[in-house]
Structure formats: C-alpha cells, structure tokens
Design a protein around this motif. Structure first.
Motif, mmCIF file in Angstrom:
data_model
loop_
_atom_site.group_PDB
_atom_site.id
_atom_site.type_symbol
_atom_site.label_atom_id
_atom_site.label_comp_id
_atom_site.label_asym_id
_atom_site.label_seq_id
_atom_site.Cartn_x
_atom_site.Cartn_y
_atom_site.Cartn_z
ATOM 1 N N LEU A 157 131.623 68.969 38.991
ATOM 2 C CA LEU A 157 132.703 68.774 38.030
ATOM 3 C C LEU A 157 134.014 69.129 38.720
ATOM 4 N N VAL A 158 134.822 68.124 38.979
ATOM 5 C CA VAL A 158 136.075 68.314 39.705
ATOM 6 C C VAL A 158 137.251 68.002 38.784
ATOM 7 N N THR A 159 138.114 68.982 38.594
ATOM 8 C CA THR A 159 139.342 68.770 37.829
ATOM 9 C C THR A 159 140.473 68.547 38.818
ATOM 10 N N ARG A 160 141.074 67.372 38.736
ATOM 11 C CA ARG A 160 142.189 67.039 39.617
ATOM 12 C C ARG A 160 143.501 67.174 38.842
ATOM 13 N N ILE A 161 144.483 67.764 39.467
ATOM 14 C CA ILE A 161 145.786 67.923 38.854
ATOM 15 C C ILE A 161 146.756 66.919 39.467
ATOM 16 N N HIS A 162 147.494 66.233 38.599
ATOM 17 C CA HIS A 162 148.481 65.240 39.024
ATOM 18 C C HIS A 162 149.819 65.641 38.406
ATOM 19 N N VAL A 163 150.775 65.964 39.252
ATOM 20 C CA VAL A 163 152.090 66.399 38.794
ATOM 21 C C VAL A 163 153.089 65.282 39.056
ATOM 22 N N GLN A 164 153.660 64.729 37.982
ATOM 23 C CA GLN A 164 154.612 63.622 38.115
ATOM 24 C C GLN A 164 156.042 64.141 37.922
ATOM 25 N N PHE A 165 156.956 63.718 38.790
ATOM 26 C CA PHE A 165 158.339 64.170 38.708
ATOM 27 C C PHE A 165 159.274 63.033 39.088
ATOM 28 N N ASN A 166 160.521 63.152 38.653
ATOM 29 C CA ASN A 166 161.478 62.083 38.901
ATOM 30 C C ASN A 166 162.274 62.328 40.178
ATOM 31 N N GLN A 167 163.260 61.455 40.435
ATOM 32 C CA GLN A 167 164.027 61.515 41.674
ATOM 33 C C GLN A 167 164.900 62.761 41.763
ATOM 34 N N ARG A 168 165.049 63.463 40.638
ATOM 35 C CA ARG A 168 165.800 64.726 40.631
ATOM 36 C C ARG A 168 164.884 65.935 40.762
ATOM 37 N N ALA A 169 163.606 65.672 41.081
ATOM 38 C CA ALA A 169 162.581 66.714 41.221
ATOM 39 C C ALA A 169 162.323 67.428 39.902
ATOM 40 N N GLU A 170 162.575 66.751 38.783
ATOM 41 C CA GLU A 170 162.282 67.295 37.460
ATOM 42 C C GLU A 170 160.899 66.821 37.033
ATOM 43 N N ILE A 171 160.013 67.747 36.722
ATOM 44 C CA ILE A 171 158.665 67.379 36.305
ATOM 45 C C ILE A 171 158.719 66.732 34.924
ATOM 46 N N VAL A 172 158.114 65.557 34.813
ATOM 47 C CA VAL A 172 158.065 64.874 33.521
ATOM 48 C C VAL A 172 156.722 65.087 32.837
ATOM 49 N N GLN A 173 155.649 65.231 33.612
ATOM 50 C CA GLN A 173 154.354 65.514 33.004
ATOM 51 C C GLN A 173 153.386 66.042 34.046
ATOM 52 N N ILE A 174 152.382 66.745 33.552
ATOM 53 C CA ILE A 174 151.293 67.250 34.390
ATOM 54 C C ILE A 174 149.985 66.826 33.738
ATOM 55 N N GLN A 175 149.151 66.177 34.500
ATOM 56 C CA GLN A 175 147.883 65.685 33.968
ATOM 57 C C GLN A 175 146.726 66.266 34.775
ATOM 58 N N ARG A 176 145.756 66.798 34.065
ATOM 59 C CA ARG A 176 144.518 67.293 34.683
ATOM 60 C C ARG A 176 143.378 66.396 34.227
ATOM 61 N N VAL A 177 142.692 65.792 35.184
ATOM 62 C CA VAL A 177 141.635 64.831 34.889
ATOM 63 C C VAL A 177 140.297 65.398 35.348
ATOM 64 N N LEU A 178 139.343 65.476 34.430
ATOM 65 C CA LEU A 178 138.004 65.963 34.763
ATOM 66 C C LEU A 178 137.143 64.790 35.210
ATOM 67 N N THR A 179 136.693 64.832 36.453
ATOM 68 C CA THR A 179 135.798 63.802 36.979
ATOM 69 C C THR A 179 134.436 64.429 37.256
ATOM 70 N N ILE A 180 133.392 63.699 36.926
ATOM 71 C CA ILE A 180 132.025 64.166 37.143
ATOM 72 C C ILE A 180 131.417 63.338 38.268
#
Length: 426
Positions: A151-174
């Motif tokens: 069970l691997v949880t991957r974290i994906h951090v998305q940010f804009n050109q100003r280095a401002e984080i717009v969202q963080i997504q954690r996806v559980l893959t089996i």
C-alpha cells in the motif's frame, strides 16, 4: 478501482515483489522530486478550464464562462477543483540520484484505491501549474491467498508560477502480486447493464431535477446537520465518456495516448506498456478503460472508468451544493468497486457536522456514488468552508509552510536551469 497497468502475460504467469524494491520504496518516503513530465496542458486558460469541466459533465458557469466569474467573490473564471490531472508543466531539475529513484515494480498490478485532496487557492487564467511528488507512506500486507500487497500513498503537491501551493493530493495505490489463475473467475457473476427506454427515462428525471446553488449564497448558519444534498446522476458510462474525459484534458502522463510517429516513439520509450491487440497491433495497456474485448481477455466483464473520473464527479456534487461563494477545503474518497461501461451512478449525501475554527465556518459532509447494482463504489467525506452572515466570505487555509518552501526552491532551480539552457551552459 482504476488500474495504471494491465496484464501482459498469459493467465498462468506469476509476478511477485522483489525485496529490494520494497526496501527502496520505504527508504524514499519523505523524499520529494520535481515532476518533470508535462500533462495534457501546462497553463490554465478559459478554454482549457471550460473543456476540462465539460469532460466530466460539469456546466458550472464559474468554470466554463470567462465572464461569469467577474461578478463573484473570485473576480474571474476559476478552474474546476481537479484541474491538476489536466494541467501540469514540466519542471527543470537536477538528475535524481539512483538510490532515490522510485522502484519499477515491473509486472505488478497497480490499483488506485482512493485519494485525499486539500485545496488552498483557486487556479486562474494564465496560471502555470507545477508539481513535486514523493512517497508519503509505504505499508506491506501479506495473505496466503493473495500474496503480498504493498500500500503506497503518493503525495502530489501542485503550485503555481509564484510558488504558491494550490492543492495537495495524496493518492493510495495498491500494488498486488499477480496470480492470474486464482483471480480470473472473481468477476464471472457480474453482468453488464442493459436498459429499457423506461429506465433511461428514470435516469433522465434525476438529471432534469439536479440543482446548482450558483450565485445564491449558501450561508453556514442556514445549514442543518442531517440535511440531504440533492441527488446527482452520472452515466450510463460509455466509451464516449472515456473519449471526452481524455480530450478534455486527462492526459495520464507519462502514458499519454498518442498516434502516428508519436505512437512509434512512445513504444521505444515504454515498450512494456504496449500490448498487442487481437489484430497483433501494439496498443496501450490503459485501453482496458475503453476496449471491452481486452478487458474480457484478462477476466473482467467489461471496461471500466478511471478513479480520477469519479473524483471529478464527487467534486461536482460539492461545487453544485456550496455555490459560488463556498470553497472545498478537503475531500477523501475510496474506489471500492469497478465502474463498468454501462453502469449508472446516483450520488447522494448528508451534512454530518458543522463547526467554527477561528474565523472559518466549516461543514462536514458524507456522500457516495451508488451503482444500479445498489453497490456503493465510491464513498467519500469532505469538509467545505461557507460564508457566514456574521463574518462574511468563506476564508481559505494557508498551505504547509515547509512544503511551500520546497516549491519556492524548485521554482528557483527551474529558473536557474532554464537560464543556463538558454545561454548554452548546459
């Protein structure tokens, strides 16, 4: 359930984990790397936001009309919540050390089991979205029947050109070991859905009655614990739905479907991902999502959707309910069953709590998608921020400072490498 890989070998072949791959997966938890693959799009625009919203059946003018948002609290059109799966620009970055690279897990089934997403800022016209990712958690499970599962949880951090984080997504893959001879009969009892004109008419009635809150502000004080969200329909699922979802922006990088010379080039890069079809033509393994014959060849009754498509549907339920002035703080979803071609989902939900945290007025929701088999395939929970009659607009959270600092470092290094590339120093 959505898979990123599909069966390549015959029914009797067995794939198992390598201990060194499991060890490496555990070693790189908390190690982040710049995403150097580009999704379908790299910069948000009115047309891209519109196309993506429409790709999962959302006609919210806040997302699809570039003028409507001018009179809202946002002052402009904003992107749908799940835009990250369509818009990501590749970051320039230093090479990843060998010991920090993700293990390949070759021949292992990979299923997306669920995700948790936190939203911090809207995406506007002209915003470029970058990302960094890593392993957030790795857990090994073993059973006598199914073998080992990782069970691997991957974290994906998305940010804009100003280095401002717009969202963080954690996806559980089996990640599961493949023992095809034990599993091929698991889905034998599932029948593909068929519909009479009367049954289609009943689905149409749900569509016709759907409500979008829109410009009518939903205030926190007016929400009651126990109240129900309006029903929403999705389906019956067709191959057309899958085509529209991809054409609207879901690129599935780095396995993006392509054609002609690009098809040839992609096969040289990731040849194992291309599996001959019944005519002997190498085609992408992800065609399991639209090629019913291929799905049946590996023991499934039909093709099925992407888990991310159902996440889009779930956010659609929320944005219709909260209205223009609300904001989705977070959402957690599970993908418990396949959603096959022909399946229809009805979404229902309830308010299960409301609270105040500082100046923020929050509502907790439990909701789900239920198929025509009366199976809940995608249960979810969410927290939304609503305006208050006392304090005004819904306020947004600040993202984790330590992750925003990493985003700033990556943007800085991206700029340095881009400048060096432009002047011929690399």
């Amino acid at each position: 359930m959505s898979t990123e890989t599909a069966a390549k070998a015959d029914a009797e072949e067995i794939y198992t984990f390598k201990d060194e791959d499991i060890a490496r997966a555990r070693d790189i938890v908390g190690v982040y790397h710049a995403v150097r693959k580009r999704e379908q799009f790299s910069r948000a625009s009115p047309d891209i936001m519109r196309a993506f919203a429409r790709s999962y059946g959302d006609d919210n003018p806040l997302f699809v009309d570039e003028d409507y948002g001018l009179d809202t609290r946002w002052g402009a059109q904003i992107a749908p919540p799940m835009i990250n799966i369509a818009v990501t620009k590749d970051l320039l970055a230093d090479p990843i050390p060998k010991e920090q690279r993700r293990p390949p897990f070759r021949g292992i089934h990979v299923f997306v089991s669920g995700s948790t997403t936190d939203w911090y800022r809207p995406v506007f016209d002209g915003d470029i979205i970058y990302s960094f990712e890593g392993f957030d958690n790795v857990e090994l499970k073993e059973s006598e029947f199914a073998g080992r599962s990782l069970l691997v949880t991957r974290i994906h951090v998305q940010f804009n050109q100003r280095a401002e984080i717009v969202q963080i997504q954690r996806v559980l893959t089996i990640h599961t070991e493949r023992h095809e001879s034990k599993k091929r009969k698991k889905y034998d009892t599932i029948e593909r859905a068929t519909y009479t004109p009367e049954e289609i008419a009943a689905i149409d009635e749900i569509y016709a009655a759907e409500q979008r809150r829109g410009a009518e502000t939903r205030y926190w004080e007016d929400v009651q614990v126990g109240e129900s969200l309006p029903r929403m329909a999705k389906g019956p699922l067709t191959v057309t739905d899958m085509v529209v979802f991809h054409s609207g922006g879901y690129g599935f990088a780095p396995y993006t479907p392509c054609t002609g010379r690009l098809w040839h080039q992609n096969r040289q890069r990731i040849g194992a991902f291309y599996i001959p079809n019944e005519q002997g033509v190498p085609d992408v393994a992800q065609r399991i999502h639209w090629d019913a014959e291929y799905a049946r060849s590996i023991g499934l009754p039909a093709s099925y959707d992407y888990g991310m498509m159902r996440d889009c549907w779930l956010t659609h339920v929320l944005t219709d309910w909260i209205g223009d002035d609300g904001w989705i703080d977070s959402m957690s979803s599970q993908m418990r069953r396949f959603n096959y071609l022909g399946d229809t989902h009805t979404f229902t939900g309830e308010v299960v709590g409301k609270r105040v945290e500082g100046t923020r007025h929050l509502v907790d929701i439990e909701f789900r998608g239920t198929s025509q088999r009366d199976e809940v395939t995608c249960p979810a929970t969410a927290t939304v921020s609503l305006p208050s009659r006392e304090t005004g607009l819904a306020t947004l959270r600040k993202p984790p400072a330590e992750l925003e600092a990493i985003a700033a470092q990556m943007i800085k290094r991206h700029g340095e490498l881009r400048a060096a590339k432009r002047t011929g120093r690399v």
